[in-house]
Scaffold this motif. Structure first.
Motif, PDB file in Angstrom:
ATOM      1  N   MET A   1       0.848  -1.177   0.000  1.00  0.00           N
ATOM      2  CA  MET A   1       0.000   0.000   0.000  1.00  0.00           C
ATOM      3  C   MET A   1       0.894   1.241   0.000  1.00  0.00           C
ATOM      4  O   MET A   1       1.721   1.406   0.910  1.00  0.00           O
ATOM      5  N   LEU A   2       0.744   2.090  -0.985  1.00  0.00           N
ATOM      6  CA  LEU A   2       1.579   3.285  -1.120  1.00  0.00           C
ATOM      7  C   LEU A   2       0.686   4.519  -1.052  1.00  0.00           C
ATOM      8  O   LEU A   2      -0.194   4.693  -1.897  1.00  0.00           O
ATOM      9  N   PHE A   3       0.924   5.356  -0.044  1.00  0.00           N
ATOM     10  CA  PHE A   3       0.055   6.492   0.207  1.00  0.00           C
ATOM     11  C   PHE A   3       0.742   7.824  -0.060  1.00  0.00           C
ATOM     12  O   PHE A   3       1.859   8.071   0.421  1.00  0.00           O
ATOM     13  N   ASP A   4       0.071   8.675  -0.796  1.00  0.00           N
ATOM     14  CA  ASP A   4       0.413  10.092  -0.811  1.00  0.00           C
ATOM     15  C   ASP A   4       0.066  10.641   0.573  1.00  0.00           C
ATOM     16  O   ASP A   4      -0.666   9.998   1.339  1.00  0.00           O
ATOM     17  N   ALA A 140       8.148   0.829  -3.829  1.00  0.00           N
ATOM     18  CA  ALA A 140       7.880  -0.597  -4.027  1.00  0.00           C
ATOM     19  C   ALA A 140       9.155  -1.414  -3.837  1.00  0.00           C
ATOM     20  O   ALA A 140       9.141  -2.471  -3.179  1.00  0.00           O
ATOM     21  N   GLU A 141      10.245  -0.926  -4.391  1.00  0.00           N
ATOM     22  CA  GLU A 141      11.523  -1.630  -4.252  1.00  0.00           C
ATOM     23  C   GLU A 141      11.922  -1.755  -2.790  1.00  0.00           C
ATOM     24  O   GLU A 141      12.367  -2.818  -2.337  1.00  0.00           O
ATOM     25  N   GLN A 142      11.757  -0.670  -2.032  1.00  0.00           N
ATOM     26  CA  GLN A 142      12.146  -0.699  -0.625  1.00  0.00           C
ATOM     27  C   GLN A 142      11.247  -1.598   0.209  1.00  0.00           C
ATOM     28  O   GLN A 142      11.665  -2.112   1.252  1.00  0.00           O
ATOM     29  N   LEU A 143      10.011  -1.805  -0.240  1.00  0.00           N
ATOM     30  CA  LEU A 143       9.106  -2.729   0.448  1.00  0.00           C
ATOM     31  C   LEU A 143       9.284  -4.170  -0.021  1.00  0.00           C
ATOM     32  O   LEU A 143       8.680  -5.087   0.535  1.00  0.00           O
ATOM     33  N   GLY A 144      10.082  -4.350  -1.066  1.00  0.00           N
ATOM     34  CA  GLY A 144      10.266  -5.682  -1.618  1.00  0.00           C
ATOM     35  C   GLY A 144       9.054  -6.166  -2.391  1.00  0.00           C
ATOM     36  O   GLY A 144       8.778  -7.371  -2.439  1.00  0.00           O
ATOM     37  N   ALA A 145       8.334  -5.245  -3.028  1.00  0.00           N
ATOM     38  CA  ALA A 145       7.106  -5.582  -3.751  1.00  0.00           C
ATOM     39  C   ALA A 145       7.259  -5.321  -5.241  1.00  0.00           C
ATOM     40  O   ALA A 145       8.012  -4.435  -5.656  1.00  0.00           O
ATOM     41  N   GLN A 146       6.523  -6.079  -6.033  1.00  0.00           N
ATOM     42  CA  GLN A 146       6.475  -5.833  -7.471  1.00  0.00           C
ATOM     43  C   GLN A 146       5.458  -4.713  -7.744  1.00  0.00           C
ATOM     44  O   GLN A 146       4.427  -4.627  -7.061  1.00  0.00           O
ATOM     45  N   PRO A 147       5.715  -3.864  -8.721  1.00  0.00           N
ATOM     46  CA  PRO A 147       4.795  -2.748  -9.007  1.00  0.00           C
ATOM     47  C   PRO A 147       3.350  -3.193  -9.215  1.00  0.00           C
ATOM     48  O   PRO A 147       2.413  -2.545  -8.728  1.00  0.00           O
ATOM     49  N   GLU A 148       3.161  -4.301  -9.932  1.00  0.00           N
ATOM     50  CA  GLU A 148       1.800  -4.744 -10.238  1.00  0.00           C
ATOM     51  C   GLU A 148       1.038  -5.218  -8.997  1.00  0.00           C
ATOM     52  O   GLU A 148      -0.184  -5.376  -9.031  1.00  0.00           O
ATOM     53  N   ASP A 149       1.753  -5.440  -7.889  1.00  0.00           N
ATOM     54  CA  ASP A 149       1.110  -5.865  -6.648  1.00  0.00           C
ATOM     55  C   ASP A 149       0.792  -4.696  -5.723  1.00  0.00           C
ATOM     56  O   ASP A 149       0.266  -4.901  -4.627  1.00  0.00           O
ATOM     57  N   CYS A 150       1.141  -3.479  -6.149  1.00  0.00           N
ATOM     58  CA  CYS A 150       0.999  -2.303  -5.286  1.00  0.00           C
ATOM     59  C   CYS A 150      -0.297  -1.548  -5.559  1.00  0.00           C
ATOM     60  O   CYS A 150      -0.741  -1.431  -6.701  1.00  0.00           O
ATOM     61  N   LEU A 151      -0.859  -1.006  -4.495  1.00  0.00           N
ATOM     62  CA  LEU A 151      -2.026  -0.132  -4.580  1.00  0.00           C
ATOM     63  C   LEU A 151      -1.601   1.266  -4.169  1.00  0.00           C
ATOM     64  O   LEU A 151      -1.079   1.469  -3.070  1.00  0.00           O
TER      65      LEU A 151
END
Length: 213
Positions: A1-4, A140-151
């Motif tokens: 989950m990526l929040f502004d 996303a990189e710092q969370l260890g997540a792939q972009p397509e898995d991010c909201l």
């Protein structure tokens, strides 16, 4: 989950307007015109348009001083649902992606009682800000997540564009009309909370359990 942050988790509209009004006053400029330009451009671009005869570095220093003062003395409020949402998310599953600076974000979060994640991508962390996809890709990189898995949760066109260009799912909040390109639109953050938590749970189930050693 990526929040502004501003406009998404924290209501800082009045603070931003006040800071730009004070900045305009220092340069004897029309405050309404300055704020209108500032809403759609980054600070250095704003200075070039509204104060082309001024040293942009001095303009930026003055703006930063006013913003730092506002973090200490201004009145801030978290949007309804923000605390409930962030408290419910695992600490390692979300990040903040902001065009502001980390020390101000931490100051605002301290003032509003919101939890602070381990990953904050701020203006100093990247050379290209929103609408470039770089800030969201770095988070996303710092969370260890792939972009397509991010909201991505955003309120502004530049942030929405950044998330879309990063190849992420983008939901818009806190706007009466949907920003162009969002995959889903919610009039308020509060309305989006159940769906964001459901998305987080679904992504958690998709990930394989860690191997036992």
């Amino acid at each position: 989950m990526l929040f502004d942050v501003d406009g998404t988790l924290i209501d800082a509209v009045d603070n931003q307007r006040r800071v730009w009004e004070m900045w305009a006053g220092r340069y004897r400029l029309d405050a309404d015109e300055v704020y209108r330009v500032a809403l759609r451009t980054r600070p250095m671009e704003t200075f070039a348009q509204v104060a082309p005869d001024q040293d942009p570095r001095e303009c930026l220093t003055a703006l930063h001083e006013l913003e730092d003062e506002d973090v200490q003395s201004g009145v801030y409020a978290a949007f309804d649902g923000a605390s409930e949402l962030l408290d419910a998310l695992p600490a390692a599953s979300w990040a903040l992606v902001t065009s502001n600076y980390e020390h101000r974000v931490r100051g605002r979060f301290a003032r509003t009682g919101l939890p602070v994640p381990g990953v904050i991508v701020d203006a100093a962390a990247v050379e290209e800000g929103k609408p470039s996809p770089v800030p969201y890709l770095l988070a996303a990189e710092q969370l260890g997540a792939q972009p397509e898995d991010c909201l991505v949760i955003e309120d502004a066109p530049s942030g929405v564009e950044a998330g879309l260009r990063a190849g992420m799912v983008v939901w818009g909040v806190n706007a009466p009309v949907a920003v162009a390109g969002v995959h889903r639109h919610f009039g308020s953050l509060r309305e989006a909370v159940p769906d964001i938590l459901a998305f987080a749970r679904l992504e958690g189930l998709r990930k394989p359990p860690p191997r036992l050693r």
